[in-house]
Scaffold this motif. Structure first.
Motif, PDB file in Angstrom:
ATOM      1  N   ASP A 317       0.901  -1.253   0.013  1.00 53.56           N
ATOM      2  CA  ASP A 317       0.047   0.117   0.010  1.00 53.56           C
ATOM      3  C   ASP A 317       0.708   1.229  -0.108  1.00 53.56           C
ATOM      4  OD1 ASP A 317       1.026  -0.376   2.483  1.00 53.56           O
ATOM      5  OD2 ASP A 317      -0.750   0.090   3.595  1.00 53.56           O
ATOM      6  N   GLY A 318       2.043   1.305  -0.295  1.00 54.34           N
ATOM      7  CA  GLY A 318       2.944   2.308  -0.547  1.00 54.34           C
ATOM      8  C   GLY A 318       2.383   3.514  -1.370  1.00 54.34           C
ATOM      9  N   GLY A 319       2.251   4.899  -0.758  1.00 60.48           N
ATOM     10  CA  GLY A 319       1.876   5.682  -1.464  1.00 60.48           C
ATOM     11  C   GLY A 319       0.341   5.968  -1.351  1.00 60.48           C
ATOM     12  N   SER A 320      -0.279   5.179  -0.766  1.00 58.41           N
ATOM     13  CA  SER A 320      -1.867   5.295  -0.809  1.00 58.41           C
ATOM     14  C   SER A 320      -2.615   6.265  -0.011  1.00 58.41           C
ATOM     15  CB  SER A 320      -2.594   3.897  -0.294  1.00 58.41           C
ATOM     16  OG  SER A 320      -2.101   3.458   1.218  1.00 58.41           O
ATOM     17  N   GLU A 321      -1.821   6.800   0.868  1.00 60.98           N
ATOM     18  CA  GLU A 321      -2.090   7.821   1.488  1.00 60.98           C
ATOM     19  C   GLU A 321      -2.371   9.320   0.823  1.00 60.98           C
ATOM     20  OE1 GLU A 321      -3.246   7.881   4.658  1.00 60.98           O
ATOM     21  OE2 GLU A 321      -2.975   5.962   4.945  1.00 60.98           O
ATOM     22  N   ALA A 322      -1.816   9.400  -0.255  1.00 63.79           N
ATOM     23  CA  ALA A 322      -1.929  10.501  -1.241  1.00 63.79           C
ATOM     24  C   ALA A 322      -3.149  10.523  -1.598  1.00 63.79           C
ATOM     25  CB  ALA A 322      -0.894  10.231  -2.273  1.00 63.79           C
ATOM     26  N   VAL A 323      -4.183   9.714  -1.638  1.00 64.79           N
ATOM     27  CA  VAL A 323      -5.552  10.047  -1.997  1.00 64.79           C
ATOM     28  C   VAL A 323      -6.130  10.939  -1.230  1.00 64.79           C
ATOM     29  CG1 VAL A 323      -7.814   8.716  -2.062  1.00 64.79           C
ATOM     30  CG2 VAL A 323      -5.542   7.633  -3.003  1.00 64.79           C
ATOM     31  N   TRP A 324      -5.730  10.986   0.083  1.00 62.87           N
ATOM     32  CA  TRP A 324      -6.676  11.766   0.919  1.00 62.87           C
ATOM     33  C   TRP A 324      -5.591  13.043   1.663  1.00 62.87           C
ATOM     34  CZ3 TRP A 324      -6.004   6.427   1.971  1.00 62.87           C
ATOM     35  CH2 TRP A 324      -7.048   5.717   1.543  1.00 62.87           C
ATOM     36  N   ASP A 325      -4.611  13.437   0.659  1.00 66.24           N
ATOM     37  CA  ASP A 325      -3.655  14.523   1.051  1.00 66.24           C
ATOM     38  C   ASP A 325      -4.496  15.924   0.935  1.00 66.24           C
ATOM     39  OD1 ASP A 325      -1.683  13.006   1.522  1.00 66.24           O
ATOM     40  OD2 ASP A 325      -0.804  13.408  -0.249  1.00 66.24           O
ATOM     41  N   SER A 326      -5.238  16.268  -0.046  1.00 62.43           N
ATOM     42  CA  SER A 326      -5.942  17.470  -0.241  1.00 62.43           C
ATOM     43  C   SER A 326      -7.463  17.176   0.373  1.00 62.43           C
ATOM     44  CB  SER A 326      -6.317  17.673  -1.639  1.00 62.43           C
ATOM     45  OG  SER A 326      -6.640  16.595  -2.455  1.00 62.43           O
ATOM     46  N   VAL A 327      -7.924  16.144   0.314  1.00 67.62           N
ATOM     47  CA  VAL A 327      -9.403  15.972   1.081  1.00 67.62           C
ATOM     48  C   VAL A 327      -9.586  14.889   1.811  1.00 67.62           C
ATOM     49  CG1 VAL A 327     -11.961  15.669   0.319  1.00 67.62           C
ATOM     50  CG2 VAL A 327     -10.352  16.850  -1.301  1.00 67.62           C
TER      51      VAL A 327
END
Length: 901
Positions: A317-327
């Motif tokens: 799941d590397g980089g998956s947190e980028a989905v919720w960076d802005s929202v």
């Protein structure tokens, strides 16, 4: 004779005297033989005597065939009579010393009656025993078949099963390369060697084989993901953002849905599509989506206690947190109501659409118009205040109030878009016993958010739900029963979108249809299998506010953005000319074989006009071959305008059908350009006549006394997913209700469009294949029908040869699509893939097949592709958290399922 001839010169009166003087020969009866006469012995004996031979000539003896031992019969032969007559009439006898001819001796031995009786009894007994033996053998064979003990002959595998599986579909995001630098594993051109023949993996293998130290595998660093709305190719989505008022998930306008994200490039070696084209439809092909970027905004990848679905927390799941960076993550536990969210979005942008027609007394179901519209505070795409607009749909009036000074830019935008856009319903077919898994929920959330909310209300998503057992659930007898069945069958967040229907309802609406029972008595014409189109027709009748209807299915998945897909399919279909359209619709487009789209257009025209060799005319040029004048006519007439049924009694409401403005030859590919398509399909629209497709004749209500047996001109497409205009659906509805015409759901829309001259378009979307097919061979198989088309002959791929499409990503029973999707969401398939495969690399493998892939490349990344069918995808779900109160406060323990189980 001379005397007689001379009578003509005598006096006629003396003719009687002359006649009286004529004397005929006198017949002299032979004396009867006495008992003691030796002549009697000759007559009674079984053979002729020497004296009789003396009185008979040679010819008479040769033809004597009287049966022996038949008393007196020898006297009746013509030969004997001739001999006797000759003697009586004074014919000369043979010399007494003439050489005697040996007598003919013929014997016929007759078996005793007792022996004949025994033989008959034996023969009858043998026949009876043989019959009983056959009956007993049949009983034994049936029993063995029922018990599965029959040794069957091995089935010869079709040629495509011998082709090698492609492996690079399962490459990970840590091997991403730019699209223009990717060397696809398939298809390979003739002048290219085997895939990656000089690549690093083969080089390392060679070094290990020679005893040298091989360099370790070094996965590329994970690149950052990007928001799809900012992708340069997403023009429709980006242009819409500047024209609509933003739509929110909640009534307070505070909850935004995070945008989906993509990666540039593709995994190294990812195969190209074998059918269709990205470039042709302007779909993005130089990007790919992983499961977090695609479904993370809809609850995938975070736990139930934080508002997610509790799926996707395993694997790489590397980089998956980028989905919720802005929202921030959406808490889906907060009683989301998708019907109300769609209604609010429509009302916020109501000035963009054409005035909507509606029924005076709408029946039960989801309607976008709010009977009591509220004033909504709206903001434009930049977040600035916009005028509050309230439109009473029933009165057709607008009440606009301004809470501040409107910007001139906002006025300009509104004036450009007011009343220009038609609206579309996306109707998902479902049933009340459907099992809603977490994966189904997040897919439906994506469909609504990306079509309805992202488009500013241009699309509305509906659920058309069949009640399987309306005897147990009398939804038409009681409103509360109707509402209760929806609450029991549909997840709470989707309940407001549901419209129910039943088979008995369709039977009441469309009475009088002659049922052919093409699939037996258990599948009637009004049922969900053969009469599914009836529910869609009636739904369109009840929803005049829409001009177009997408018929969708619960087992379709798209790995890209839905709004981007739908708008580009519609735009491309609108620009297609009508000339040669039905002929292009009937063929699979294989770019690696057919070349550019222009080449494909000309090829289909030449094949139609001049024909191609087929099983019906393959022997035509052989000297002495029997030729059928019908089969010798290889070419066929192009479809140009309506294709009417042969009998005029089958014509129905044809006055408003479109007519060609000019002849086929004079048209310069102009007619139809800019015209909205009445039918858009995802599969070729083929001619079922002459194919082995089992439902080719499932069409009823037409004149059976027509010269061709009553079968009208018809077309079909496999998989009912399609877009239909309201005009087409209303024509289908009226023909079914008033003319009693109907056909199988996969044949009825295209047939009505053909007979009435409506515009129908097959959109060649990208389709992938799981094995290394020779491209020329695949093109011949898929377009193996009449004159290079996919249908129209027994050699068509539709019917007995449909097994050839099991390895595609789009077919009604394809196996590859489901396997590929499960691997993409992190599941194991046939013990391949899964969490360990994504995280760790096994150097003992050789990468030569799917089971022997090394792995360790991270999670999969797929370009935008349509997948069907995707059924029963059960992703491991986090169990509910168990809380306990201790001395230190609330302590929790989360129990999770094993994704590799």
């Amino acid at each position: 004779m001379v005397t007689v001839m001379g009578l003509s010169s005598l006096n006629p009166l003396r003719w009687r005297e002359v006649r009286r003087s004529q004397q005929l020969p006198v017949y002299k009866e032979l004396p009867s033989p006495t008992v003691h006469s030796p002549t009697k012995e000759r007559y009674s004996d079984d053979e002729y005597s020497s004296d009789e031979d003396e009185n008979s000539d040679d010819e008479a003896t040769d033809y004597s065939s009287s049966p022996p031992n038949s008393r007196g019969s020898s006297r009746q032969t013509s030969t004997s009579m001739s001999s006797a007559s000759a003697a009586i009439l004074g014919q000369p006898k043979k010399a007494k010393n003439a050489p005697r001819r040996p007598a003919v001796r013929r014997y016929l031995y007759r078996l005793p009656n007792r022996v004949i009786r025994y033989l008959c009894i034996g023969m009858i007994s043998t026949i009876i025993i043989f019959i009983f033996g056959l009956v007993r053998a049949s009983q034994i064979e049936n029993k063995r078949i029922a018990e599965g003990k029959v040794d069957r002959k091995p089935v010869v595998a079709p040629p495509w099963e011998s082709f090698e599986f492609l492996t690079r579909y399962y490459g990970g995001i840590r091997t991403l390369v730019p699209f223009d630098r990717n060397i696809p594993q398939y298809p390979r051109l003739q002048d290219e060697g085997p895939y990656n023949a000089t690549g690093k993996s083969q080089a390392r293998a060679s070094k290990r084989a020679s005893g040298e130290e091989a360099p370790p595998f070094e996965p590329r660093e994970l690149p950052p993901s990007k928001v799809f709305a900012e992708y340069p190719g997403a023009n429709a989505l980006r242009s819409t953002k500047t024209q609509i008022h933003e739509c929110f998930l909640d009534e307070q306008r505070t909850v935004r849905i995070p945008p989906i994200r993509y990666f540039d490039g593709r995994p190294d070696g990812f195969p190209d599509n074998i059918l269709g084209s990205y470039e042709l439809l302007s779909l993005p092909e130089d990007i790919c989506f992983d499961r977090y970027g695609r479904y993370g905004p809809y609850g995938y990848g975070y736990s139930v206690r934080t508002g997610g679905l509790g799926v996707g927390e395993h694997g790489e799941d590397g980089g998956s947190e980028a989905v919720w960076d802005s929202v921030k993550k959406v808490d889906w536990r907060n009683n989301v109501n998708w019907a109300e969210a769609q209604r609010r979005c429509y009302n916020a942008n109501i000035e963009r659409f054409k005035p909507a027609a509606q029924r005076d007394t709408p029946p039960t179901g989801f309607y976008i118009h709010d009977p009591t519209p509220k004033k909504l505070e709206t903001i434009d795409a930049r977040g600035e205040d916009a005028p509050q607009v309230v439109k009473s749909v029933r009165s057709g009036k607008s009440d606009a109030t301004t809470s501040g000074q409107q910007s001139s830019k906002a006025n300009k935008t509104a004036s450009k878009t007011a009343g220009d856009l038609p609206r579309t319903a996306v109707v998902l077919r479902c049933w009340d016993e459907f099992f809603w898994a977490e994966e189904d929920v997040m897919n439906l959330r994506a469909l609504i958010a990306e079509l309805s909310l992202a488009s500013g209300g241009r699309y509305d998503v509906h659920l058309l739900v069949q009640v399987k057992n309306d005897a147990a659930h009398p939804v038409w007898a009681d409103d509360e029963a109707y509402r209760s069945r929806i609450k029991e069958a549909i997840p709470e967040e989707f309940q407001g979108m549901a419209t129910l229907w039943t088979e008995t309802q369709m039977l009441a609406l469309y009475q009088g249809i002659h049922d052919l029972f093409a699939r037996g008595p258990d599948l009637p014409v009004h049922g969900s299998y053969r009469g599914l189109q009836m529910a869609m027709q009636h739904f369109a009748y009840n929803h005049p506010e829409y001009e177009y209807f997408w018929q969708w299915e619960m087992d379709i998945r798209y790995t890209g953005h839905y709004y981007d897909l739908f708008t580009k399919l519609e735009n491309w279909s609108r620009e297609q000319p009508r000339k040669g359209l039905w002929e292009r619709n009937a063929r699979f487009y294989v770019p690696y074989v057919h070349g550019s789209w222009e080449d494909f257009k000309q090829m289909s025209r030449v094949q139609t006009e001049h024909g191609t060799p087929g099983p019906d005319n393959i022997w035509e040029k052989i000297p002495g071959a029997k030729k059928d004048p019908v089969q010798a006519q290889k070419g066929e007439e192009s479809i140009w305008g309506p294709k009417r049924p042969l009998s005029e009694s089958d014509w129905f409401e044809i006055d408003n059908d479109p007519q060609p403005p000019t002849t086929y030859e004079r048209d310069k590919y102009v007619w139809g350009v800019g015209e909205e398509a009445d039918l858009i399909t995802f599969s070729p629209i083929f001619n079922p006549e002459g194919t082995t497709w089992g439902l080719a004749d499932d069409i009823t209500g037409y004149n059976n006394t027509a010269p061709d047996g009553g079968k009208p001109p018809r077309r079909a497409q496999i998989i009912t997913a399609s877009r239909m205009s309201r005009k087409l659906l209303m024509q289908m509805h009226r023909e079914t209700a008033f003319k009693k015409h109907h056909a199988f759901p996969e044949m009825w829309p295209a047939t009505v469009a053909l007979q009435h001259g409506y515009k129908a378009v097959y959109a060649p979307h990208p389709v992938f294949v799981d094995r290394e097919w020779p491209t020329d061979y695949m093109a011949r198989v898929l377009n193996g029908g009449k004159n290079g088309a996919s249908g129209g002959a027994r050699t068509s791929v539709f019917g007995d040869r449909e097994h050839n499409m099991l390895g595609l990503t789009w077919f009604y029973n394809a196996g590859f699509s489901g396997n590929l999707y499960r691997r993409w969401v992190g599941l194991k398939v046939n013990n391949d893939g899964g969490e360990q495969f994504e995280l760790y690399r096994d150097e003992t493998m050789d990468d030569m097949s799917v089971p022997t892939m090394k792995g360790g490349e991270g999670r999969m990344c797929l370009p935008p592709m349509l997948l069907h069918p995707i059924k029963a995808v059960e992703i491991p779900v986090e169990e509910q958290q168990k809380f306990a109160v201790g001395e230190g406060g609330i302590e929790g323990e989360t129990v999770e399922s094993d994704p590799s189980a």
